[in-house]
Scaffold this motif. Structure first.
Motif, PDB file in Angstrom:
ATOM      1  N   ASN A  85       0.845  -1.221   0.063  1.00 43.48           N
ATOM      2  CA  ASN A  85      -0.162  -0.027  -0.053  1.00 43.48           C
ATOM      3  C   ASN A  85       1.036   1.250   0.181  1.00 43.48           C
ATOM      4  N   VAL A  86       1.800   1.563  -1.103  1.00 44.86           N
ATOM      5  CA  VAL A  86       2.423   2.477  -0.970  1.00 44.86           C
ATOM      6  C   VAL A  86       1.968   3.702  -1.216  1.00 44.86           C
ATOM      7  N   ASP A  87       0.770   4.047  -1.700  1.00 45.38           N
ATOM      8  CA  ASP A  87       0.051   5.222  -1.894  1.00 45.38           C
ATOM      9  C   ASP A  87      -0.299   5.668  -0.456  1.00 45.38           C
ATOM     10  N   LEU A 130       0.886   9.381   4.407  1.00 47.72           N
ATOM     11  CA  LEU A 130       1.304   9.246   5.920  1.00 47.72           C
ATOM     12  C   LEU A 130       2.624   9.910   5.883  1.00 47.72           C
ATOM     13  N   PHE A 131       3.587   9.462   5.008  1.00 47.75           N
ATOM     14  CA  PHE A 131       4.980  10.040   4.813  1.00 47.75           C
ATOM     15  C   PHE A 131       5.034  11.763   4.858  1.00 47.75           C
ATOM     16  N   ASP A 132       4.168  12.256   3.786  1.00 49.44           N
ATOM     17  CA  ASP A 132       3.900  13.265   3.635  1.00 49.44           C
ATOM     18  C   ASP A 132       3.499  14.172   4.488  1.00 49.44           C
ATOM     19  N   TRP A 144      12.346   8.148   6.201  1.00 53.17           N
ATOM     20  CA  TRP A 144      12.820   8.132   4.726  1.00 53.17           C
ATOM     21  C   TRP A 144      13.188   6.800   4.420  1.00 53.17           C
ATOM     22  N   ASN A 145      13.920   6.037   5.140  1.00 53.50           N
ATOM     23  CA  ASN A 145      14.538   4.720   4.976  1.00 53.50           C
ATOM     24  C   ASN A 145      13.251   3.854   4.620  1.00 53.50           C
ATOM     25  N   SER A 146      12.179   4.004   5.453  1.00 55.49           N
ATOM     26  CA  SER A 146      10.753   3.286   5.172  1.00 55.49           C
ATOM     27  C   SER A 146      10.229   3.276   3.763  1.00 55.49           C
ATOM     28  N   MET A 147      10.266   4.690   3.748  1.00 61.75           N
ATOM     29  CA  MET A 147       9.449   4.780   2.436  1.00 61.75           C
ATOM     30  C   MET A 147      10.284   4.680   1.163  1.00 61.75           C
ATOM     31  N   ILE A 148      11.576   4.840   1.303  1.00 62.78           N
ATOM     32  CA  ILE A 148      12.443   4.380   0.118  1.00 62.78           C
ATOM     33  C   ILE A 148      12.378   2.826  -0.053  1.00 62.78           C
ATOM     34  N   SER A 149      12.497   2.291   0.921  1.00 63.13           N
ATOM     35  CA  SER A 149      12.417   0.721   1.288  1.00 63.13           C
ATOM     36  C   SER A 149      11.146   0.257   0.449  1.00 63.13           C
ATOM     37  N   GLY A 150       9.940   1.018   0.803  1.00 57.75           N
ATOM     38  CA  GLY A 150       8.459   0.661   0.243  1.00 57.75           C
ATOM     39  C   GLY A 150       8.537   0.626  -1.137  1.00 57.75           C
ATOM     40  N   LEU A 166      12.942   9.585  -4.361  1.00 55.94           N
ATOM     41  CA  LEU A 166      12.719  10.268  -3.117  1.00 55.94           C
ATOM     42  C   LEU A 166      14.133  10.314  -2.405  1.00 55.94           C
ATOM     43  N   PHE A 167      15.117   9.540  -2.735  1.00 55.56           N
ATOM     44  CA  PHE A 167      16.266   9.504  -2.297  1.00 55.56           C
ATOM     45  C   PHE A 167      17.202  10.969  -2.629  1.00 55.56           C
ATOM     46  N   ASN A 168      16.896  11.336  -3.881  1.00 52.71           N
ATOM     47  CA  ASN A 168      17.444  12.770  -4.468  1.00 52.71           C
ATOM     48  C   ASN A 168      16.696  13.674  -3.606  1.00 52.71           C
ATOM     49  N   LEU A 169      15.441  13.594  -3.348  1.00 54.15           N
ATOM     50  CA  LEU A 169      14.733  14.696  -2.257  1.00 54.15           C
ATOM     51  C   LEU A 169      15.408  14.835  -1.019  1.00 54.15           C
ATOM     52  N   MET A 170      15.712  13.469  -0.427  1.00 54.08           N
ATOM     53  CA  MET A 170      15.966  13.601   1.079  1.00 54.08           C
ATOM     54  C   MET A 170      17.562  14.290   0.786  1.00 54.08           C
ATOM     55  N   ARG A 171      18.374  14.020  -0.106  1.00 54.59           N
ATOM     56  CA  ARG A 171      19.761  14.568  -0.360  1.00 54.59           C
ATOM     57  C   ARG A 171      19.552  16.233  -0.414  1.00 54.59           C
ATOM     58  N   ASP A 172      18.495  16.495  -1.247  1.00 47.87           N
ATOM     59  CA  ASP A 172      18.360  18.084  -1.208  1.00 47.87           C
ATOM     60  C   ASP A 172      17.821  18.780  -0.146  1.00 47.87           C
ATOM     61  N   LEU A 173      17.076  18.030   0.776  1.00 49.97           N
ATOM     62  CA  LEU A 173      16.856  18.485   1.923  1.00 49.97           C
ATOM     63  C   LEU A 173      17.793  18.592   3.055  1.00 49.97           C
ATOM     64  N   GLY A 174      18.798  18.088   2.816  1.00 51.33           N
ATOM     65  CA  GLY A 174      19.931  17.976   3.873  1.00 51.33           C
ATOM     66  C   GLY A 174      19.941  16.760   4.689  1.00 51.33           C
ATOM     67  N   VAL A 175      19.062  15.866   4.334  1.00 48.59           N
ATOM     68  CA  VAL A 175      18.992  14.574   5.476  1.00 48.59           C
ATOM     69  C   VAL A 175      20.196  13.816   4.955  1.00 48.59           C
TER      70      VAL A 175
END
Length: 580
Positions: free
Chosen positions: A156-158, A163-165, A175-181, A194-203
């Protein structure tokens, strides 16, 4: 200031035992004999240390000796059972906690949700989610991350993404849970986005992030990002443990660089059966059967016990390299040396092993004599593929009709039967099969190929005209195929007529998806650069032949990963040696 009261001798004995099972069992026996067998304070400390020692079943037995257990005891058992993957037990203790009218904490919910994810129990997970909301923990970061992980693992990735958003703060775990999902549900492109967005946000990614992203790179064949992640791991000084190293091996192998995969493997200080199997599988998918078998024997010499997945990897490697006798010996060793019962995947490998080598009688005998009653459809599918490959039409029709009786809604079986009839010149039967497919509303799988250019993947389907540079691509491909014809290339007309499962028949051979992807890759990359293509279906015979000529005409190495294996084209030859 009052002096701290000393502990009783019995409590001191528990502390002295520490997280060691035998001393704890001795102390437990002493507690029972000395009348402390139902002391909550004593048993609570004993239970905690038994959990620390990792003996969860024994801890459960202690729990049932404690009168009126409190929230601390329930949480201890629920969390420890969840961590030890005793998920069903964790859920039973959660139920018992509710019945006892004890309120769960955020840690309780996180552990229970993890157990639901591990067991893939969607309805129960949803019920727990409701309980979370009613208990006021729906804004807790740990619980939210656990819910994202649960919905991701429950396909149920949607819901997971919603929930993530909504999370105001996102920990690296979330972040890991959503990327893994995304990755586990086949949405590798979304995982990387999503990984690229994570990096852009400085996580800052951690080692778990790297494992998830490497798996996504392996899915897409994105070796550039895979290399970046490898460099990031080294630059950040992350611990390259067996899990992370195995992910690197898998990524490099599935992205076409098996030598780099071996380099990572050779640098590992710790090797478990999963790491050995990943490297063996990497050799197998590239057609290096001899190397796969040698590594398998080396693994055994090191005292590492192979598992069922290891045997699938070795047998598949033998099948793709034509190592019939070696494969037969490996299969026999499953029972004789390790007491492992062969499953469907092992049987499929053996039928494939015999079938690819043209030993159809041996393959059929294996199905009838070794497997016995009711072989799995996948076994018959391998048998059917062998019949088609070696043009044994009578046996092929028999096998196909058997498959259709078992799986009447599988379009692949109809397509294969249609191909066999067509190869035998029975066009009347081809028409009958196609009409049945139309009546049943069955559609064959659509073929597509991706090519990586400037760290971006471009997708092409058969006869694709959606790309903005379509005219330029088609013109370049026409010129390229003209040069190949002059060099001796002759189109395989059978592929156009009968390879229906690979591409739509009405288009010409020239515009198969891998040819379009290759043309675009050649146009947009510098001379001498290796072209990497990923195809979702088995490459057709004509494309295989054409790409050998293209590798000469363009002086390029071309690597194609299809549904079954890798093909490394260089100077007019393929690594598979036309045995595929």
């Amino acid at each position: 200031m009052k002096n701290k009261q000393p502990h009783s001798p019995a409590y001191e004995a528990i502390l002295k035992a520490g997280p060691r099972l035998k001393p704890l069992q001795q102390v437990h026996a002493h507690l029972i004999v000395s009348g402390y067998g139902r002391s909550r304070s004593m048993l609570t400390k004993l239970l905690s240390l038994v959990c620390d020692a990792g003996f969860i079943t024994y801890a459960q037995r202690i729990f049932f000796c404690i009168p009126s257990p409190d929230s601390f005891l329930f949480n201890t058992l629920i969390i420890r059972n969840s961590k030890a993957n005793f998920s069903a037990d964790s859920l039973l203790f959660y139920r018992r906690m509710i019945v006892s009218n004890i309120s769960p904490s955020n840690y309780t919910f996180s552990a229970v949700i993890k157990s639901c994810a591990h067991l893939s129990i969607l309805n129960l997970g949803r019920a727990v989610h409701c309980h979370v909301f009613l208990s006021g923990y729906d804004s807790d970061l740990h619980v939210q991350a656990a819910l994202v992980n649960f919905y991701g693992k429950s396909n149920n990735v949607d819901v997971a993404r919603k929930l993530f958003d909504r999370m105001p703060e996102k920990s690296v775990v979330a972040w890991n849970s959503m990327i893994s999902g995304y990755e586990q549900n086949g949405f590798a492109k979304e995982a990387i986005g999503l990984f690229n967005l994570m990096r852009d946000l400085g996580v800052n990614p951690d080692s778990t992030t790297c494992v998830c992203v490497l798996a996504a790179c392996a899915q897409l064949g994105d070796i550039d990002l895979g290399r970046w992640v490898h460099e990031f791991i080294i630059g950040q000084g992350l611990d390259v443990n067996v899990v992370l190293a195995t992910s690197l091996i898998n990524m490099y192998a599935r992205c076409g660089n098996v030598s780099k995969a071996r380099e990572v493997f050779d640098m590992m200080s710790e090797l478990n059966v999963i790491a050995w199997t990943a490297m063996i599988s990497g050799y197998g998918m590239h057609g290096y059967g001899t190397e796969a078998v040698e590594l398998f024997h080396r693994m055994r010499a090191h005292g590492v016990r192979p598992n069922n997945v290891t045997f699938v990897a070795v047998l598949s490697a033998c099948a793709h390299a034509g190592l019939v006798q070696e494969g037969h010996r490996v299969f026999a060793s499953m029972r004789q040396e390790y007491g492992l019962l062969p499953g469907v995947e092992h049987h499929v490998c053996m039928v494939d092993l015999f079938g690819r080598a043209g030993l159809l009688n041996e393959a059929y005998k294996f199905v009838k004599d070794v497997i016995g009653e009711k072989p799995a459809p996948a076994v018959w599918t391998a048998m059917l593929g062998a019949c088609k490959m070696h043009k044994n039409f009578d046996l092929g029709v028999e096998v196909a009709e058997h498959l259709l009786s078992v799986e009447p809604e599988n379009p692949g079986h109809y397509v294969m039967l249609s191909n066999i009839y067509a190869l035998a010149g029975r066009m009347d039967r081809v028409e009958v099969v196609r009409n049945i497919m139309i009546q049943k509303g069955l559609k064959k799988h659509v073929g597509y190929s991706t090519v990586e250019v400037d760290q971006k993947n471009y997708l092409f389907s058969m006869g694709d005209k959606s790309h903005p540079n379509t005219n330029e691509i088609y013109q370049y491909l026409d010129e390229l195929m003209g040069r190949c014809r002059e060099a001796g290339y002759v189109p395989e007309s059978e592929s156009a007529m009968h390879e229906l499962e690979e591409e739509e028949r009405e288009y010409s051979l020239r515009y198969h998806s891998e040819k379009l992807a290759l043309a675009f890759g050649l146009m947009r990359t510098s001379p001498g650069m290796t072209i990497r293509i990923v195809k979702n279906l088995r490459m057709c015979v004509d494309c295989h032949s054409a790409i050998k000529f293209i590798s000469v005409a363009t002086n390029r190495e071309i690597i194609v990963r299809d549904r079954l294996r890798f093909h490394h084209f260089k100077r007019g030859s393929c690594s598979c040696l036309d045995y595929w």
